[in-house]
Design a protein around this motif. Sequence first.
Motif, PDB file in Angstrom:
ATOM      1  N   ASN A   1      -0.813   8.110  11.329  1.00 58.92           N
ATOM      2  CA  ASN A   1      -1.081   6.680  11.435  1.00 58.92           C
ATOM      3  C   ASN A   1      -0.295   5.983  10.335  1.00 58.92           C
ATOM      4  OD1 ASN A   1      -2.941   6.878  13.589  1.00 58.92           O
ATOM      5  ND2 ASN A   1      -4.534   7.505  12.145  1.00 58.92           N
ATOM      6  N   MET A   2       0.662   5.171  10.733  1.00 58.03           N
ATOM      7  CA  MET A   2       1.572   4.521   9.797  1.00 58.03           C
ATOM      8  C   MET A   2       0.984   3.206   9.288  1.00 58.03           C
ATOM      9  SD  MET A   2       3.992   6.724   9.892  1.00 58.03           S
ATOM     10  CE  MET A   2       5.395   5.936   9.153  1.00 58.03           C
ATOM     11  N   SER A   3       1.547   2.724   8.187  1.00 61.72           N
ATOM     12  CA  SER A   3       1.074   1.468   7.616  1.00 61.72           C
ATOM     13  C   SER A   3       2.181   0.810   6.807  1.00 61.72           C
ATOM     14  CB  SER A   3      -0.122   1.731   6.706  1.00 61.72           C
ATOM     15  OG  SER A   3      -0.590   0.534   6.127  1.00 61.72           O
ATOM     16  N   THR A   4       2.217  -0.498   6.876  1.00 63.60           N
ATOM     17  CA  THR A   4       3.114  -1.264   6.021  1.00 63.60           C
ATOM     18  C   THR A   4       2.524  -1.259   4.607  1.00 63.60           C
ATOM     19  OG1 THR A   4       3.744  -2.672   7.877  1.00 63.60           O
ATOM     20  CG2 THR A   4       4.152  -3.551   5.675  1.00 63.60           C
ATOM     21  N   PRO A   5       3.346  -1.029   3.572  1.00 57.18           N
ATOM     22  CA  PRO A   5       2.831  -1.023   2.202  1.00 57.18           C
ATOM     23  C   PRO A   5       2.201  -2.365   1.824  1.00 57.18           C
ATOM     24  CG  PRO A   5       5.081  -0.182   2.282  1.00 57.18           C
ATOM     25  CD  PRO A   5       4.783  -0.746   3.630  1.00 57.18           C
ATOM     26  N   LYS A   6       1.206  -2.323   0.942  1.00 59.69           N
ATOM     27  CA  LYS A   6       0.539  -3.550   0.475  1.00 59.69           C
ATOM     28  C   LYS A   6       1.540  -4.533  -0.113  1.00 59.69           C
ATOM     29  CE  LYS A   6      -4.058  -1.715  -0.518  1.00 59.69           C
ATOM     30  NZ  LYS A   6      -5.061  -1.497  -1.545  1.00 59.69           N
ATOM     31  N   ILE A   7       2.496  -4.028  -0.878  1.00 57.37           N
ATOM     32  CA  ILE A   7       3.460  -4.898  -1.549  1.00 57.37           C
ATOM     33  C   ILE A   7       4.308  -5.679  -0.554  1.00 57.37           C
ATOM     34  CG2 ILE A   7       5.334  -3.215  -1.793  1.00 57.37           C
ATOM     35  CD1 ILE A   7       4.750  -4.865  -4.861  1.00 57.37           C
ATOM     36  N   ALA A   8       4.399  -5.166   0.689  1.00 58.51           N
ATOM     37  CA  ALA A   8       5.179  -5.836   1.735  1.00 58.51           C
ATOM     38  C   ALA A   8       4.275  -6.595   2.703  1.00 58.51           C
ATOM     39  CB  ALA A   8       6.025  -4.812   2.483  1.00 58.51           C
ATOM     40  N   GLY A   9       3.011  -6.788   2.335  1.00 58.58           N
ATOM     41  CA  GLY A   9       2.096  -7.576   3.142  1.00 58.58           C
ATOM     42  C   GLY A   9       1.216  -6.782   4.087  1.00 58.58           C
ATOM     43  N   GLY A  10       1.251  -5.458   4.012  1.00 59.62           N
ATOM     44  CA  GLY A  10       0.425  -4.631   4.886  1.00 59.62           C
ATOM     45  C   GLY A  10      -0.849  -4.163   4.214  1.00 59.62           C
ATOM     46  N   LYS A  11      -1.575  -3.311   4.919  1.00 60.53           N
ATOM     47  CA  LYS A  11      -2.822  -2.764   4.379  1.00 60.53           C
ATOM     48  C   LYS A  11      -2.574  -1.604   3.420  1.00 60.53           C
ATOM     49  CE  LYS A  11      -5.696  -4.012   8.325  1.00 60.53           C
ATOM     50  NZ  LYS A  11      -6.571  -3.511   9.373  1.00 60.53           N
ATOM     51  N   GLY A  12      -1.488  -0.889   3.606  1.00 57.12           N
ATOM     52  CA  GLY A  12      -1.184   0.238   2.726  1.00 57.12           C
ATOM     53  C   GLY A  12      -2.126   1.406   2.891  1.00 57.12           C
ATOM     54  N   ASP A  13      -2.742   1.540   4.078  1.00 54.70           N
ATOM     55  CA  ASP A  13      -3.715   2.613   4.284  1.00 54.70           C
ATOM     56  C   ASP A  13      -3.131   3.829   5.010  1.00 54.70           C
ATOM     57  OD1 ASP A  13      -3.420   1.332   6.699  1.00 54.70           O
ATOM     58  OD2 ASP A  13      -5.554   1.046   7.070  1.00 54.70           O
ATOM     59  N   GLY A  14      -1.832   3.941   5.010  1.00 51.11           N
ATOM     60  CA  GLY A  14      -1.154   5.090   5.607  1.00 51.11           C
ATOM     61  C   GLY A  14       0.270   5.146   5.102  1.00 51.11           C
ATOM     62  N   PRO A  15       0.990   6.197   5.442  1.00 54.84           N
ATOM     63  CA  PRO A  15       2.372   6.301   4.973  1.00 54.84           C
ATOM     64  C   PRO A  15       3.285   5.300   5.682  1.00 54.84           C
ATOM     65  CG  PRO A  15       1.853   8.122   6.438  1.00 54.84           C
ATOM     66  CD  PRO A  15       0.579   7.370   6.216  1.00 54.84           C
ATOM     67  N   SER A  16       4.381   4.974   5.029  1.00 53.79           N
ATOM     68  CA  SER A  16       5.391   4.091   5.616  1.00 53.79           C
ATOM     69  C   SER A  16       6.556   4.955   6.104  1.00 53.79           C
ATOM     70  CB  SER A  16       5.895   3.105   4.560  1.00 53.79           C
ATOM     71  OG  SER A  16       6.663   3.787   3.584  1.00 53.79           O
ATOM     72  N   PRO A  17       7.400   4.414   6.976  1.00 57.60           N
ATOM     73  CA  PRO A  17       8.582   5.178   7.398  1.00 57.60           C
ATOM     74  C   PRO A  17       9.449   5.602   6.217  1.00 57.60           C
ATOM     75  CG  PRO A  17       8.276   3.273   8.823  1.00 57.60           C
ATOM     76  CD  PRO A  17       7.286   3.143   7.693  1.00 57.60           C
TER      77      PRO A  17
END
Length: 177
Positions: A69-85
């Motif tokens: 389950n992927m996630s956009t990093p918090k610093i980029a406006g996402g939840k950061g609750d999973g790895p990013s590409p």
Amino acid sequence: MHPAQILCRPLTVRVMKGAAGRYTHYPNKLHQRTIITLKDHLYFAKATAGGPGRNGTVQSNGDSPLEVNMSTPKIAGGKGDGPSPEQLLAMAYSSCFLGALQLAASRANKKEMAENAQVHTSIFLGHPEDPNMDGFGLRAEVIVEGCPDDSIISSAHEFCPFSRALQYGADVSVMKT
């Protein structure tokens, strides 16, 4: 630092020169370069992404199926609750480069030089310096720890498929069904 400040910094390329390396900027023009093409393939991996963009699920079938389950990093406006590409690319590049490093050391009859080595890879996502290029670009930084031989490191960089793809380009086809 605000997320926009991080994503707006110009990209640089790390050029390996001696043990310390140096940074250089690409000029604001496109470079002509050779693309590596394959005459055959020994292995292929297939992955499928679905869901809401960078926050969806990606899965790969094969010898060892994997679903993440992927996630956009918090610093980029996402939840950061999973790895990013970018995290997955950094992990894959580190692993591949370590294998290339150990092979290069073995071929040089210095196998022991890379037995305990570690490869640290950072993948940076940012805006291209070229103001006419929309979207994002990547920069990779590879740091080799525990292998003091520059010639082995250089040979590994020339051999590693991830290094080659990022340095010389790869044959990419985008199709629709």
